[in-house]
Structures are given as C-alpha cells and as structure tokens.
Design an enzyme around this catalytic site. Sequence first.
Site, PDB file in Angstrom:
ATOM      1  CG  ASP A 145      -2.279   0.555   1.016  1.00 43.50           C
ATOM      2  OD1 ASP A 145      -2.425   1.345   0.074  1.00 43.50           O
ATOM      3  OD2 ASP A 145      -3.185   0.255   1.817  1.00 43.50           O
ATOM      4  CD  GLU A 178       1.109   5.026  -7.192  1.00 37.63           C
ATOM      5  OE1 GLU A 178       1.546   6.149  -7.418  1.00 37.63           O
ATOM      6  OE2 GLU A 178       0.235   4.482  -7.909  1.00 37.63           O
ATOM      7  CD1 TRP A 179      -4.590   3.272  -3.321  1.00 35.69           C
ATOM      8  CD2 TRP A 179      -3.684   5.148  -2.524  1.00 35.69           C
ATOM      9  NE1 TRP A 179      -4.322   3.071  -1.985  1.00 35.69           N
ATOM     10  CE2 TRP A 179      -3.760   4.201  -1.478  1.00 35.69           C
ATOM     11  CE3 TRP A 179      -3.140   6.420  -2.268  1.00 35.69           C
ATOM     12  CZ2 TRP A 179      -3.303   4.490  -0.185  1.00 35.69           C
ATOM     13  CZ3 TRP A 179      -2.699   6.707  -0.976  1.00 35.69           C
ATOM     14  CH2 TRP A 179      -2.783   5.744   0.043  1.00 35.69           C
ATOM     15  N   GLY A 180      -2.731   4.673  -8.281  1.00 30.55           N
ATOM     16  CA  GLY A 180      -2.589   5.364  -9.566  1.00 30.55           C
ATOM     17  C   GLY A 180      -2.032   6.768  -9.442  1.00 30.55           C
ATOM     18  CG  ASP A 200      -9.518   2.237  -1.085  1.00 26.06           C
ATOM     19  OD1 ASP A 200      -8.461   2.295  -1.737  1.00 26.06           O
ATOM     20  OD2 ASP A 200      -9.565   1.956   0.127  1.00 26.06           O
TER      21      ASP A 200
END
Length: 398
Positions: A145, A178-180, A200
């Site tokens: 994460d 890394e959520w982009g 998310d």
Amino acid sequence: MPFLFCCAISGNVFAQKFEELAQTPPMGWNSWNTFQTNINEQMLRDMVDAYVASGMRDAGYTYFVLDDGWMAMDRDKDGNLVADPKKFPSGMKAFADYVHSKGLKFGIYNCAGTRTCGGYPGTHGYEYQDARLYASWGVDYLKYDWCNTDSINARDAYLTMSKAIRAAGRPMVFSLCEWGNHQPWLWAKNIGQLWRTTTDIHAGFDKDLNNGTWFSYSVLHILDLQTSIRQYAGPGHWNDPDMLEVGNGMAYSEDKAHFSLWCMLAAPLIAGNDLRKMSDETKSILTNKDVVAIDQDSLGVEAYRFYSFDGLEIWVKPLANNGVAVCFLNRSSHPQNINYEWKDHLLTDSVSKITIDFNKTTYSLRDLWAKKDLGTTSKTFKYTVGAHDVIVLRLSRL
Ligand code: GLA
C-alpha cells in the site's frame, strides 16, 4: 557507448520480478472489503473452508489474501513484524500452512510507508527483512500500500520491495497499491504483476461515497478511468481497478454488470464478500466459468469502449483463437433496446491490431449469463438490456 552497453546488460541480469507469475489476471479473495481490520484466525479459517466448499477454488480462484490489520502494533526486539497474538494465536506460519493445505495460495498486506493505512507498522526501511519473513511463512502474494509515505519516491519504494522479494527467493505476486497517483502503468511493468489504477472502490454502482476527507469511487467511475490505460496491461502486468464488491450490497444486475466489466477489463478478480454467507445469486456470478474465461483469456487484452450513447455502451474484448467478447452495458435507470446490425460496424482495435469485418466473417453468439446460443452475426441483434445491467456475448468464428 561501452558504458551504455554495460548498463543495458546489468538491467537484465538484475531484473527483479518473478516473470512467470500472473500470466492471466490473479484470482482470489481479500479480507478488506467486508471486514477491514476486523479479522482473526478462526473466522479466516472458516472463510478458507467456505472458499473451497462454495466452489470458488474450483472456479479458478487461488489466492487467499489478508489485508490490513493482521499485525501487532509494534515490531519485536529484532525488528521483525509480529502477527497480532490475540487475532492469530497460532501464528502466521500455521495460518499460511492451513491455506496451503486446502490447495490455495497465501497473500498478505503491508505498506511502503512508515505505517499502514490502519496505523500498523509499515515496511519502510525494513524491506529485505520483511520479505525474508514473508518467504519463511510461505507467502505467495504481497499487496503493498501507499499510506504514510510523505516524501518517498513511489517508483524507488516499489522497486526496492520488488528487489527484496527477489532476494528472499520465494516467488510472490507483487501487487502495487499506490492508487494510480504516480501512474504506475508507466513504470511498474518490471516491478510487479499488478498495480491499482484508482482510489478505493465501494459497493455503489454509479455514485461515489463521501468518507469525510476522501471519496471512494463507484463501479462506473472506476470503469471510466480505465479507458486511457488499457495499452499498458498484458500477461504478467495488469491494471488493477480494485477488488470486487460482488455480494456486498448492490442489486443483482449491478453485481452482474460490475463482474462482467471487470472480466472485460482483464482485471484481477479478487472477491471481497463474506464467502460463508453467499447468496446463490452472488455465487452464480463469481463462479460463472464462461465469464471468468473472458477475464482469463490468454491474449490478455483489455476491452475498449466501442460505442457510447445515452447511457448505452458497447465494450469489445479481443480474445485468443479469433474470438471476441462483446458486452452491452446499460448505465441508465431505464431499460434500453438494442437493435444492432453487426455488418454495419467494423470492429478495430488499436492495441491488439485486430479488425473484424462481419461482412467477411460470420460469428456465432453465446449469451454467457443466460447460457444460451443466440444465432449468428448474420442477423440483426435485438435485445432489451435492463437498467444497470449487461448482456455479455462470446463471439466465435464460424
Ligand atoms: C488502502 C487500500 C485498500 C486497503 C486499505 C487498508 O485504502 O487502497 O485497498 O488495503 O488501505 O488499510
């Protein structure tokens, strides 16, 4: 020139990721979407049993992944991570052994920052030590994460962990979460097997969820963010539009649409529902082998949006052996009629370079949810798609 030659060679020699893994998008289950950090050994053992009994394993799901919340709040005196002794009285090795004994693979979670998103010890500064510990437990998959990373450089942090996994010597799927934020699709192909593309997901079809300081995204919001990056995915390196919310509160048609679209996107299929109490409808979605086969197709090409008008969309996914999947999606809240003349439209894909002209080649049509043959592309296709629903067709060349 000699200098350049030397660097090109060493780049190959020290390639860190385990290349052979995830040739098709990884399939599994993860604890986060239903349980957040409320996990414990007994509940998870029951989940493993349900994974097998429900037919998920037989449908192709392989990984059993613990998300945030498995650790004690502090490392031990040697700096090793410790499984929370209250949640995991038998320890993590014993739990991993249990997962393996059922023919499944075991996954775990940590974070590139100083602390995980839930406040547990992060891996920053302990990359090699943590990777060795995971290898000793028999970990097969690491979700990594991006909380509490302050000024850390994303590419460097993920590269370091990738090298640490390689050095630990046990093949692990490396899932970048890394959520982009730093466009991992541009740099992570040789670092990991999948990378999150957005923030998310939540169990909502077309409305984001306000969590106070941030929003989690709906299925359709995430879908729309995938169209410009499909060329970066392929065997061994996948865009990850986040885990599945099937069975977590959306309507049946919405769950079916969500699942179909993730399969069209060649997305990792990581279920996030309580497998111990799945409804028959939820089970029938997650274990529909024909739809899963679209996701797992060996060509590994993501679908593209071929048509969009007034809430009705057509998504096209080229498949191996001259096949193609076509998904009609109705985003609107009223039923929509399809009257589609195959011969009037050339299907061309800039990524796979595949072109289909239905004037020259005829295909048979199979409805993968109704499990029915629907004739061929020589006739106009007529169908009514319900609100927030899909029809998924597999086309096979005749
Ligand atoms: C982030 C990730 C989620 C989940 C949580 C755990 O929000 O994006 O998928 O892993 O952290 O805290």
